[in-house]
Design a protein around this motif. Structure first.
Motif, PDB file in Angstrom:
ATOM      1  N   LYS A  72       0.840  -1.209   0.000  1.00 56.90           N
ATOM      2  CA  LYS A  72       0.000   0.000   0.000  1.00 56.90           C
ATOM      3  C   LYS A  72       0.869   1.251   0.000  1.00 56.90           C
ATOM      4  O   LYS A  72       0.533   2.264  -0.590  1.00 56.90           O
ATOM      5  N   LYS A  73       1.975   1.158   0.687  1.00 61.28           N
ATOM      6  CA  LYS A  73       2.884   2.297   0.710  1.00 61.28           C
ATOM      7  C   LYS A  73       3.435   2.564  -0.697  1.00 61.28           C
ATOM      8  O   LYS A  73       3.514   3.709  -1.146  1.00 61.28           O
ATOM      9  N   ALA A  74       3.784   1.462  -1.384  1.00 66.04           N
ATOM     10  CA  ALA A  74       4.288   1.607  -2.752  1.00 66.04           C
ATOM     11  C   ALA A  74       3.201   2.178  -3.664  1.00 66.04           C
ATOM     12  O   ALA A  74       3.461   3.033  -4.509  1.00 66.04           O
ATOM     13  N   TYR A  75       1.979   1.732  -3.457  1.00 70.69           N
ATOM     14  CA  TYR A  75       0.842   2.284  -4.211  1.00 70.69           C
ATOM     15  C   TYR A  75       0.702   3.779  -3.950  1.00 70.69           C
ATOM     16  O   TYR A  75       0.503   4.580  -4.855  1.00 70.69           O
ATOM     17  N   ALA A  76       0.794   4.114  -2.653  1.00 67.62           N
ATOM     18  CA  ALA A  76       0.639   5.525  -2.285  1.00 67.62           C
ATOM     19  C   ALA A  76       1.714   6.377  -2.963  1.00 67.62           C
ATOM     20  O   ALA A  76       1.459   7.506  -3.367  1.00 67.62           O
ATOM     21  N   MET A  77       2.892   5.802  -3.078  1.00 61.04           N
ATOM     22  CA  MET A  77       3.982   6.554  -3.714  1.00 61.04           C
ATOM     23  C   MET A  77       3.786   6.654  -5.224  1.00 61.04           C
ATOM     24  O   MET A  77       4.399   7.498  -5.869  1.00 61.04           O
ATOM     25  N   GLY A  78       2.958   5.788  -5.787  1.00 60.19           N
ATOM     26  CA  GLY A  78       2.668   5.924  -7.219  1.00 60.19           C
ATOM     27  C   GLY A  78       2.761   4.646  -8.048  1.00 60.19           C
ATOM     28  O   GLY A  78       2.617   4.702  -9.272  1.00 60.19           O
ATOM     29  N   ALA A  79       2.992   3.499  -7.406  1.00 62.04           N
ATOM     30  CA  ALA A  79       3.025   2.246  -8.166  1.00 62.04           C
ATOM     31  C   ALA A  79       1.609   1.942  -8.663  1.00 62.04           C
ATOM     32  O   ALA A  79       0.630   2.198  -7.976  1.00 62.04           O
ATOM     33  N   ASP A  80       1.512   1.400  -9.888  1.00 59.64           N
ATOM     34  CA  ASP A  80       0.186   1.195 -10.474  1.00 59.64           C
ATOM     35  C   ASP A  80      -0.408  -0.166 -10.150  1.00 59.64           C
ATOM     36  O   ASP A  80      -1.604  -0.325 -10.042  1.00 59.64           O
ATOM     37  N   GLU A  81       0.457  -1.163 -10.029  1.00 58.49           N
ATOM     38  CA  GLU A  81      -0.036  -2.520  -9.823  1.00 58.49           C
ATOM     39  C   GLU A  81       0.953  -3.225  -8.910  1.00 58.49           C
ATOM     40  O   GLU A  81       2.137  -2.880  -8.896  1.00 58.49           O
ATOM     41  N   GLY A  82       0.468  -4.212  -8.145  1.00 56.13           N
ATOM     42  CA  GLY A  82       1.386  -4.868  -7.227  1.00 56.13           C
ATOM     43  C   GLY A  82       1.148  -6.352  -7.069  1.00 56.13           C
ATOM     44  O   GLY A  82       0.004  -6.801  -7.088  1.00 56.13           O
ATOM     45  N   TYR A  83       2.227  -7.076  -6.942  1.00 54.39           N
ATOM     46  CA  TYR A  83       2.151  -8.521  -6.712  1.00 54.39           C
ATOM     47  C   TYR A  83       2.936  -8.883  -5.463  1.00 54.39           C
ATOM     48  O   TYR A  83       4.077  -8.454  -5.293  1.00 54.39           O
ATOM     49  N   ILE A  84       2.290  -9.682  -4.618  1.00 52.73           N
ATOM     50  CA  ILE A  84       3.021 -10.210  -3.469  1.00 52.73           C
ATOM     51  C   ILE A  84       3.233 -11.691  -3.734  1.00 52.73           C
ATOM     52  O   ILE A  84       2.280 -12.428  -4.012  1.00 52.73           O
ATOM     53  N   ILE A  85       4.478 -12.114  -3.705  1.00 51.13           N
ATOM     54  CA  ILE A  85       4.775 -13.532  -3.916  1.00 51.13           C
ATOM     55  C   ILE A  85       5.016 -14.158  -2.552  1.00 51.13           C
ATOM     56  O   ILE A  85       5.889 -13.695  -1.800  1.00 51.13           O
ATOM     57  N   THR A  86       4.240 -15.125  -2.208  1.00 47.76           N
ATOM     58  CA  THR A  86       4.368 -15.720  -0.874  1.00 47.76           C
ATOM     59  C   THR A  86       4.824 -17.172  -0.984  1.00 47.76           C
ATOM     60  O   THR A  86       4.986 -17.708  -2.072  1.00 47.76           O
ATOM     61  N   GLY A  87       4.997 -17.786   0.152  1.00 45.47           N
ATOM     62  CA  GLY A  87       5.194 -19.225   0.204  1.00 45.47           C
ATOM     63  C   GLY A  87       6.642 -19.663   0.138  1.00 45.47           C
ATOM     64  O   GLY A  87       6.952 -20.843   0.203  1.00 45.47           O
ATOM     65  N   PHE A  88       7.564 -18.761   0.001  1.00 48.91           N
ATOM     66  CA  PHE A  88       8.968 -19.170  -0.021  1.00 48.91           C
ATOM     67  C   PHE A  88       9.705 -18.428   1.073  1.00 48.91           C
ATOM     68  O   PHE A  88       9.859 -17.221   1.033  1.00 48.91           O
ATOM     69  N   LYS A  89      10.108 -19.174   2.078  1.00 47.80           N
ATOM     70  CA  LYS A  89      10.739 -18.496   3.202  1.00 47.80           C
ATOM     71  C   LYS A  89      12.257 -18.631   3.160  1.00 47.80           C
ATOM     72  O   LYS A  89      12.953 -18.153   4.017  1.00 47.80           O
ATOM     73  N   GLY A  90      12.726 -19.323   2.167  1.00 43.26           N
ATOM     74  CA  GLY A  90      14.150 -19.653   2.119  1.00 43.26           C
ATOM     75  C   GLY A  90      15.061 -18.457   1.987  1.00 43.26           C
ATOM     76  O   GLY A  90      14.620 -17.348   1.676  1.00 43.26           O
ATOM     77  N   ASN A  91      16.310 -18.698   2.233  1.00 41.58           N
ATOM     78  CA  ASN A  91      17.279 -17.624   2.140  1.00 41.58           C
ATOM     79  C   ASN A  91      18.370 -18.078   1.181  1.00 41.58           C
ATOM     80  O   ASN A  91      19.310 -18.763   1.546  1.00 41.58           O
ATOM     81  N   ASN A  92      18.181 -17.765  -0.084  1.00 43.52           N
ATOM     82  CA  ASN A  92      19.154 -18.142  -1.100  1.00 43.52           C
ATOM     83  C   ASN A  92      18.949 -17.220  -2.292  1.00 43.52           C
ATOM     84  O   ASN A  92      17.960 -17.326  -3.011  1.00 43.52           O
ATOM     85  N   PRO A  93      19.871 -16.304  -2.497  1.00 41.06           N
ATOM     86  CA  PRO A  93      19.681 -15.299  -3.550  1.00 41.06           C
ATOM     87  C   PRO A  93      19.417 -15.925  -4.915  1.00 41.06           C
ATOM     88  O   PRO A  93      18.673 -15.375  -5.716  1.00 41.06           O
ATOM     89  N   SER A  94      19.982 -17.113  -5.182  1.00 46.25           N
ATOM     90  CA  SER A  94      19.756 -17.742  -6.483  1.00 46.25           C
ATOM     91  C   SER A  94      18.296 -18.124  -6.653  1.00 46.25           C
ATOM     92  O   SER A  94      17.688 -17.907  -7.711  1.00 46.25           O
ATOM     93  N   LEU A  95      17.750 -18.682  -5.590  1.00 46.37           N
ATOM     94  CA  LEU A  95      16.345 -19.082  -5.675  1.00 46.37           C
ATOM     95  C   LEU A  95      15.428 -17.856  -5.702  1.00 46.37           C
ATOM     96  O   LEU A  95      14.445 -17.835  -6.433  1.00 46.37           O
ATOM     97  N   THR A  96      15.775 -16.856  -4.904  1.00 46.05           N
ATOM     98  CA  THR A  96      14.986 -15.625  -4.906  1.00 46.05           C
ATOM     99  C   THR A  96      14.968 -15.047  -6.318  1.00 46.05           C
ATOM    100  O   THR A  96      13.930 -14.655  -6.844  1.00 46.05           O
ATOM    101  N   ALA A  97      16.139 -15.050  -6.962  1.00 43.40           N
ATOM    102  CA  ALA A  97      16.247 -14.512  -8.315  1.00 43.40           C
ATOM    103  C   ALA A  97      15.379 -15.318  -9.277  1.00 43.40           C
ATOM    104  O   ALA A  97      14.732 -14.768 -10.169  1.00 43.40           O
TER     105      ALA A  97
END
Lengths: 246, 670
Positions: A72-97
């Motif tokens: 919502k903060k990003a929207y308030a700043m001016g973002a038009d659309e937003g996606y939240i990706i959930t379900g991955f709690k891991g810590n691995n930049p390769s997988l995040t990428a």
């Protein structure tokens, strides 16, 4: 017209993280999440580019159920659309990428903007990993971005010289804190942001993760030396410091 | 009826027509342009009182004694002359007719005669003030208008005397059509004295003198009438109404209904209400506001007078365009922020209320300035860097400081204070509202500890909210972020209700004002005391025994009034009473009580850099030094921070201390 995907990281408010007095581990429970500082710069830059050249800003958060306040903060700043990706709690930049890269592929992206490194994990790898996953150039550590037709020109301050680099769409740009001063969103936009729909998607990718074995605050034993005799002055302090440094 | 009667009648009707025409235009503006309402309450008794006090008795004028005397004499003279001149013109139109007669007439004539001389001398007084000793606040403002109106007044008085002398000399009695009834010397002592020293003239010469004086007098009156509403002298008409309509709580901010309203704050003249329009109309450019503005006094360009006058000029021009051409309101009513009102000036304001306090016609400058800040922040997200940081901190941490809110009550550790976060069911009578600065700022934590010590000594059953206490919203509110302030206030109201709070004491002047005067708009009525007030009561109730200490004979004390305790809440005496329980040497600073100079921290300025001009706090510390104070007593954490810093940066660390009222008492009750 520039279509921008901006990647947002949420992180615990470090001011409110305290180490456990016995184990030294950070206590993350009940610590509120915040929009990571460089992500805020990233959103700001994406919105500024949109305001200047036209186009659309899509925000993507790699997050959880609590991420909607940040979106919502990003929207308030001016973002038009937003996606939240959930379900991955891991810590691995390769997988995040990989997870984010898959999402970016599904979105129109002339420029992908993200912070050059986050304030919590400080790996600085994500920009490069995403660029390589998508097979597009990375313009790293930008402190200014200009668009000319389909060319993105970036200024970056290196240790000894200022560099200007450029590449054609699509590109990944990682930004530094110097790039801008994030705005205070106007109230109308904050209120509209509250009503805007947020898309939530579950990540389907799993894989090995980097596990944190230990994360402790360094112990610092203070000597608590008090200099009461002011007349002896700095010389006395310097003497003690010199001895301690041996 | 004579021919001249008809000419006078036509002239008078024309002048009155011009007067009314302008007034109607101004009222039309006030009805047709505003999109907001003032929300005034009837309060008839209070309004009558205000008009008697501030219009007829000219009470607020005397805050500047020289100017006050000058104006009051002119005003009372004006009333006397309005009656005389009306009667004069009526009897010119209808020969032989008089409004009053008998004893009443004799009393009226006596009054007018005295005032004619008083006003004439007063005109000279005014000329000397403006052009002789060149009082600063007049310079550069409406020199022509002042000169013109003073000339009109002087001519009116002079011609009165000429006509009266001719009557006393029995000359006008021989002029056909003249107002020629005899005057009794004892009813017109000044004119009689003049008649006795002036050379006598013949009836034929008198004829010309009479008619010249008559026409000048009549014409002067007509010009006066037509000229008033087109100049700063519009205040003759607008000021009494502005006083009548004055808000009870000047400078107190009103909430915004974010669900209903779409225009936030004040961007252009549409965003001021009709009462604000009277503020603009009533302004006389006297400059008392600016002469007392701490920002202006320290070399900043902010001038409350110019803010009001600039909006007035804009309103006159845009109103004229809208009235004559009509059309698209968005096109006509352009923003007043940026041009003519500079954004920096809006941010220079400390909301100290000195301007409002000084204004004789009860203009509320502060709420307009904050409304324009609201426009910048809420509509455009525009604010100085430090204000944005302040906002972020309040949003994230519930206080202006980026400090973990769970450590809010750490200062009270080991003091055995009931903390409602830890023991929510504890019984207590009074809530001690600590405030952010006293919670997190090291110097001000000492004040919080002193207050605790005093309350304990006096056996007051009190509690603190601990980390449940949040910023009252005041810094956000005064910096224009009503949206954030609204959230903070609502959250605090919930907390206060959940903890069944009824009675509050606080050591922060800003929290005090918010909780006392502004929280009621959000649905909670609290009994709120400033700590100085409460301590004073504890002392007079003999719950505290204040002992003098050795250093009392050496110390020289002075008291610095926090704006939000003094001007905002008229608490001037209680803190002084407390100080005087032990202070042997006490002296007031040059600017004190309602005229006290701000420390420079209000209106969110505590968190902003003071780049323009010199530091307000330095000026204040100099004033304290001028009376040789070794301890400056204050009663607000903002003032403490500013003055303590000023003391150090101006090299007065050795000779001067800044102490809160509570600290001085805490060290004298054992």
């Amino acid at each position: 017209m520039v279509d921008i995907v901006v990647l947002i990281k949420q992180m615990p408010d470090l001011e409110q993280v305290k180490p456990d007095p016995t184990t030294g581990e950070p206590q993350l429970k009940n610590v509120p999440l915040k929009l990571e500082n460089l992500s805020e710069n990233s959103v700001e830059e994406a919105v500024r580019l949109k305001e200047k050249y036209g186009g659309k800003v899509t925000a993507v958060i790699f997050g959880n159920e609590q991420s909607s306040a940040i979106m919502k903060k990003a929207y308030a700043m001016g973002a038009d659309e937003g996606y939240i990706i959930t379900g991955f709690k891991g810590n691995n930049p390769s997988l995040t990428a990989k997870v984010l890269g898959e999402k970016i592929k599904a979105l129109k992206h002339d420029i992908v903007i993200l912070g050059n490194q986050s304030a919590d994990s400080i790996s600085g790898l994500l920009g490069g990993k995403i660029a390589s996953y998508l097979g597009i150039p990375l313009l790293g550590n930008a402190n200014s971005i200009e668009v000319d037709g389909s060319t993105v020109k970036v200024k970056r301050a290196l240790e000894e010289n200022n560099q200007v680099i450029q590449a054609n769409f699509p590109v990944v740009v990682s930004v530094t804190q110097e790039i801008n001063e994030p705005r205070l969103p106007p109230v109308m936009q904050i209120m509209q942001a509250g009503r805007k729909p947020i898309n939530t998607e579950a990540a389907t990718i799993t894989g090995r993760e980097v596990r944190i074995i230990s994360n402790k605050a360094p112990k610092s034993e203070r000597k608590k030396i008090i200099f009461e005799d002011v007349d002896k002055g700095i010389a006395e302090v310097a003497k003690v410091l010199k001895e301690e440094m041996r | 009826m004579y021919v001249f009667s008809i000419i006078v009648l036509i002239g008078l009707l024309a002048a009155a027509g011009l007067f009314l025409f302008t007034i109607v235009k101004l009222l039309w503006n006030a009805v047709k342009i505003p999109e907001k309402k003032p929300g005034l309450k009837l309060q008839l008794g209070r309004r009558i009182y205000l008009v008697i006090r501030n219009v007829f008795l000219q009470a607020k004028l005397f805050k500047d004694l020289g100017g006050g005397i000058m104006h009051a004499l002119m005003f009372w003279g004006f009333i006397a002359f309005a009656a005389y001149s009306s009667d004069f013109l009526l009897s010119a139109i209808f020969p032989g007719f008089h409004l009053i007669s008998g004893t009443l007439e004799r009393v009226a004539f006596f009054t007018v005669d005295i005032f004619a001389m008083v006003v004439l001398l007063d005109v000279i007084h005014a000329v000397i003030r403006r052009w002789g000793i060149k009082i600063k606040r007049y310079q550069g403002y409406n020199g022509f208008e002042a000169w013109f109106i003073l000339s009109l007044i002087a001519i009116l008085m002079t011609t009165y005397f000429i006509l009266a002398v001719l009557r006393l000399d029995h000359i006008s009695q021989n002029i056909p059509g003249s107002i020629g009834e005899s005057l009794v010397p004892m009813n017109t002592p000044i004119s009689y004295a003049l008649a006795s020293v002036l050379p006598k003239i013949s009836v034929s010469a008198g004829y010309y003198v009479y008619w010249t004086a008559f026409w000048i007098h009549a014409l002067d009156f007509m010009i006066f009438l037509a000229y008033i509403p087109t100049s700063k002298h519009l205040h003759l008409f607008a000021a009494p109404f502005n006083v009548l309509f004055a808000k009870e709580d000047q400078a107190i901010l009103k909430p915004i209904d974010f669900e209903k309203e779409t225009r936030f704050g004040a961007t252009d003249v549409r965003d001021f209400n009709w009462k604000d329009y009277f503020d603009f109309y009533a302004c006389t450019e006297c400059g008392r506001c600016t002469a007392n503005c701490p920002a202006n006094l320290t070399g900043k360009t902010l001038s409350p007078r110019d803010i009001i006058w600039d909006i007035r000029e804009t309103l006159m021009a845009q109103g004229n365009e809208y009235r004559t051409k009509g059309g698209d309101r968005d096109q006509i009513f352009k923003t007043v922020i940026g041009d003519p009102i500079k954004e920096e000036d809006l941010w220079s304001c400390t909301t100290c209320m000195a301007c409002v306090e000084q204004c004789p016609v009860m203009i509320d400058h502060v709420s307009k300035i904050v409304d324009m800040r609201r426009s910048l922040v809420l509509n455009q997200g525009k604010a100085p860097r430090e204000v944005i940081d302040l906002t972020r901190n309040i949003e994230q941490y519930g206080s202006p400081y980026a400090i973990d809110p769970s450590t809010r009550a750490d200062w009270a550790e080991g003091l055995d204070v009931v903390d409602l976060t830890k023991t929510p069911d504890a019984q207590y009578d009074v809530l001690y509202w600590v405030g952010c600065v006293a919670s997190f700022d090291k110097r001000n934590q000492e004040v919080a500890k002193s207050i605790v010590k005093i309350l304990k000594k006096a056996d007051v059953k009190f509690a603190i909210l601990g980390s449940k206490e949040k910023c009252t919203g005041d810094p956000a509110r005064r910096t224009g972020n009503e949206y954030l302030a609204d959230m903070m206030i609502k959250e605090n109201v919930e907390t206060l209700k959940a903890n069944r709070v009824q009675k509050v004491i606080t050591g922060c002047a800003h929290c005090f004002n918010s909780l006392k005067n502004e929280y009621k708009d959000f649905g909670i009525e609290l009994e709120v005391h400033h700590h100085t007030e409460y301590i004073n009561k504890l002392i007079s109730d003999k719950k505290l025994n204040v002992k003098s200490i050795d250093s009392d004979t050496l110390e020289k004390y002075t008291y610095h009034d926090p704006c939000y305790v003094g001007r905002y809440n008229k608490t001037y005496e209680e803190p002084r009473d407390v100080v005087k329980t032990f202070a042997l040497n006490y002296e007031e600073m040059e600017m004190n009580k309602s005229k006290a100079l701000c420390c420079g921290a209000g209106g969110g300025r505590l968190w902003m850099e003071e780049k323009e001009g010199t530091m307000i706090s330095h000026k204040r510390i100099e004033q304290a030094d001028n009376v040789g104070a070794s301890t400056v007593v204050t009663a607000c954490p903002y003032c403490m921070t500013m003055l303590d810093d000023a003391r150090k940066t101006t090299g007065r660390e050795e000779k001067m201390k800044i102490q809160d009222v509570s600290e001085l008492i805490a060290s004298r009750i054992e």
